[in-house]
Enzyme design. Structure first.
Site, PDB file in Angstrom:
ATOM      1  N   ASP A 184      53.319  36.420  13.592  1.00 12.81           N
ATOM      2  CA  ASP A 184      54.458  36.252  14.027  1.00 12.81           C
ATOM      3  C   ASP A 184      54.282  34.674  14.908  1.00 12.81           C
ATOM      4  O   ASP A 184      53.151  34.302  15.236  1.00 12.81           O
ATOM      5  CB  ASP A 184      54.615  37.287  14.913  1.00 12.81           C
ATOM      6  CG  ASP A 184      56.284  37.320  15.667  1.00 12.81           C
ATOM      7  OD1 ASP A 184      57.171  36.777  14.967  1.00 12.81           O
ATOM      8  OD2 ASP A 184      56.391  37.806  16.503  1.00 12.81           O
ATOM      9  N   ASP A 242      57.336  28.472  14.026  1.00 20.21           N
ATOM     10  CA  ASP A 242      58.302  28.457  15.238  1.00 20.21           C
ATOM     11  C   ASP A 242      58.501  27.012  15.628  1.00 20.21           C
ATOM     12  O   ASP A 242      57.819  26.714  16.559  1.00 20.21           O
ATOM     13  CB  ASP A 242      58.251  29.572  16.144  1.00 20.21           C
ATOM     14  CG  ASP A 242      59.343  29.275  17.320  1.00 20.21           C
ATOM     15  OD1 ASP A 242      60.308  28.635  17.116  1.00 20.21           O
ATOM     16  OD2 ASP A 242      59.089  30.122  18.291  1.00 20.21           O
ATOM     17  N   HIS A 261      64.900  37.819  22.914  1.00 18.87           N
ATOM     18  CA  HIS A 261      63.415  38.572  23.154  1.00 18.87           C
ATOM     19  C   HIS A 261      63.103  39.116  24.483  1.00 18.87           C
ATOM     20  O   HIS A 261      63.739  38.729  25.544  1.00 18.87           O
ATOM     21  CB  HIS A 261      62.354  37.329  22.980  1.00 18.87           C
ATOM     22  CG  HIS A 261      62.164  36.746  21.874  1.00 18.87           C
ATOM     23  ND1 HIS A 261      62.224  35.506  21.364  1.00 18.87           N
ATOM     24  CD2 HIS A 261      61.637  37.383  20.516  1.00 18.87           C
ATOM     25  CE1 HIS A 261      61.624  35.239  20.185  1.00 18.87           C
ATOM     26  NE2 HIS A 261      61.439  36.416  19.695  1.00 18.87           N
ATOM     27  N   GLY A 262      62.229  40.333  24.399  1.00 14.71           N
ATOM     28  CA  GLY A 262      61.957  40.863  25.655  1.00 14.71           C
ATOM     29  C   GLY A 262      61.325  39.856  26.372  1.00 14.71           C
ATOM     30  O   GLY A 262      60.319  38.986  25.711  1.00 14.71           O
ATOM     31  N   GLY A 289      63.651  39.850  18.656  1.00 12.97           N
ATOM     32  CA  GLY A 289      64.333  40.494  19.656  1.00 12.97           C
ATOM     33  C   GLY A 289      64.934  41.972  19.353  1.00 12.97           C
ATOM     34  O   GLY A 289      65.826  42.337  19.971  1.00 12.97           O
ATOM     35  N   GLY A 290      64.115  42.723  18.656  1.00 15.13           N
ATOM     36  CA  GLY A 290      64.688  44.111  17.943  1.00 15.13           C
ATOM     37  C   GLY A 290      65.118  44.920  19.088  1.00 15.13           C
ATOM     38  O   GLY A 290      65.880  45.964  18.882  1.00 15.13           O
TER      39      GLY A 290
HETATM   40  P1  13P Z   1      61.207  42.347  21.446  1.00 18.38           P
HETATM   41  O1  13P Z   1      60.157  42.309  22.421  1.00 18.38           O
HETATM   42  O2  13P Z   1      62.458  41.936  22.336  1.00 18.38           O
HETATM   43  O3  13P Z   1      61.406  43.617  20.525  1.00 18.38           O
HETATM   44  O4  13P Z   1      60.853  41.368  20.359  1.00 18.38           O
HETATM   45  C1  13P Z   1      59.943  41.188  19.741  1.00 18.38           C
HETATM   46  C2  13P Z   1      59.878  39.941  18.753  1.00 18.38           C
HETATM   47  O5  13P Z   1      60.904  39.414  18.251  1.00 18.38           O
HETATM   48  C3  13P Z   1      58.527  39.429  18.359  1.00 18.38           C
HETATM   49  O6  13P Z   1      58.749  38.269  17.510  1.00 18.38           O
END
Ligand code: 13P
Length: 301
Positions: free
Chosen positions: A81, A113, A194-195, A231-232
């Site tokens: 990621d 990214d 994102h968190g 940011g799920g």
């Molecule tokens: P969250 O921490 O909001 O779930 O986001 C994770 C993320 O998008 C990692 O790339």
């Protein structure tokens, strides 16, 4: 065994999501894999550069080794990621070196990214990353638009971001970006955030984000690519389900499974208990939030 690209193509075609679970602590790998296996689903296990620097994932190699220890290739695959060109602290990164190291090691897909760069520079950097990954026969995700939240400073109020569409992925740019970078999957900004990762804010409860589904549809039609939602954690469930029906094929999840792990570890000082908390929340994400228990056969054939 299918490649990560084939898995996501299958998922995308059938409107099934592939969750991508980040593991900022190495002991999270085992319970995440166990939750995926026990729910008979398919998911990616992922690590991002900031998780080696700000958390305890330790690096590309330690995550790779931990993954290989627990790997069940019929259920999980490894994804790299966020390799940023400019990181959340405004530092330039030798992103091609990091990507090359991961590709040499055997990561199944990677992400560049360049979203903190101006559009043209993001396009060029992403194209270079895609060319590198494709030289290994590996899928490359790229990002266009601003998925905020990782930076240390205060974020604008969420309702303002959502109402104004500030930082949302632009449709014309996305069309050009997809065609000219050759990226396999595109991470988009449609209301998702994102968190937080800074030590001062990482324990906070995440905002319950909404998504602009109409905008998502236009991005799907403009790019023709499987789209990715970062940011799920904490996105209101009705929105996430609608997004999966309208182009989102992969959802990244970290905070939702990281916080229970950290809380349990703090309270008990027992890694096994923290792993159990992580397992239970990961199961919940798969079965109750995404509702994809039992779908593995559909995405892996
Ligand atoms: P969250 O921490 O909001 O779930 O986001 C994770 C993320 O998008 C990692 O790339």
């Amino acid at each position: 065994m299918l490649s990560n690209k084939e898995i996501l193509a299958n998922a995308s075609r059938q409107g099934i999501v592939v969750p991508s679970f980040n593991v900022p602590y190495l002991p999270m790998v085992a319970p995440v894999v166990r939750a995926v296996v026990d729910t008979d689903s398919f998911a990616f296990v992922a690590t991002a550069r900031l998780e080696w620097y700000k958390y305890e994932a330790k690096g590309l190699r330690p995550v790779f080794d931990a993954f290989m220890e627990w790997n069940r290739p019929e259920y999980v695959a490894l994804h790299l990621d966020h390799v940023p060109v400019i990181d959340e602290d405004d530092v330039r990164v030798d992103y091609l070196d990091v990507l090359k190291e991961a590709l040499d090691m055997g990561y199944g897909s990677v992400m560049i990214d360049g979203s903190r760069l101006p559009f043209d520079e993001n396009l060029v950097a992403s194209r270079h990353a895609v060319e590198l990954a494709h030289g290994y026969g590996i899928a490359c995700e790229a990002e266009l638009g601003a998925v905020m939240g990782h930076e240390a400073g205060p974020m604008p109020p969420y309702d303002e971001i959502f109402a104004s569409g500030k930082g949302f992925t632009d449709v014309q740019e996305a069309r050009r970006f997809a065609a000219e970078t050759g990226c396999d999957w595109l991470s988009v900004a449609i209301g998702n955030v994102h968190g937080a990762v800074s030590t001062a804010t990482r324990d906070q409860k995440k905002v319950e984000a909404r998504l602009n589904i109409e905008h998502l549809r236009t991005l799907r039609d403009a790019t023709g690519l499987p789209l990715v939602l970062h940011g799920g954690s904490g996105v209101q469930r009705a929105y996430v389900l609608e997004a999966i029906e309208n182009g989102i094929a992969k959802v990244n999840v970290c905070t939702e499974i990281r916080q229970p792990y950290e809380v349990a570890l703090r309270e008990t000082n027992d890694i096994a208990k923290a792993q159990q908390a992580c397992y239970e929340r990961t199961r919940w994400v798969i079965a109750d939030y995404f509702g994809i228990a039992g779908t593995r056969a559909k995405v892996t054939v």
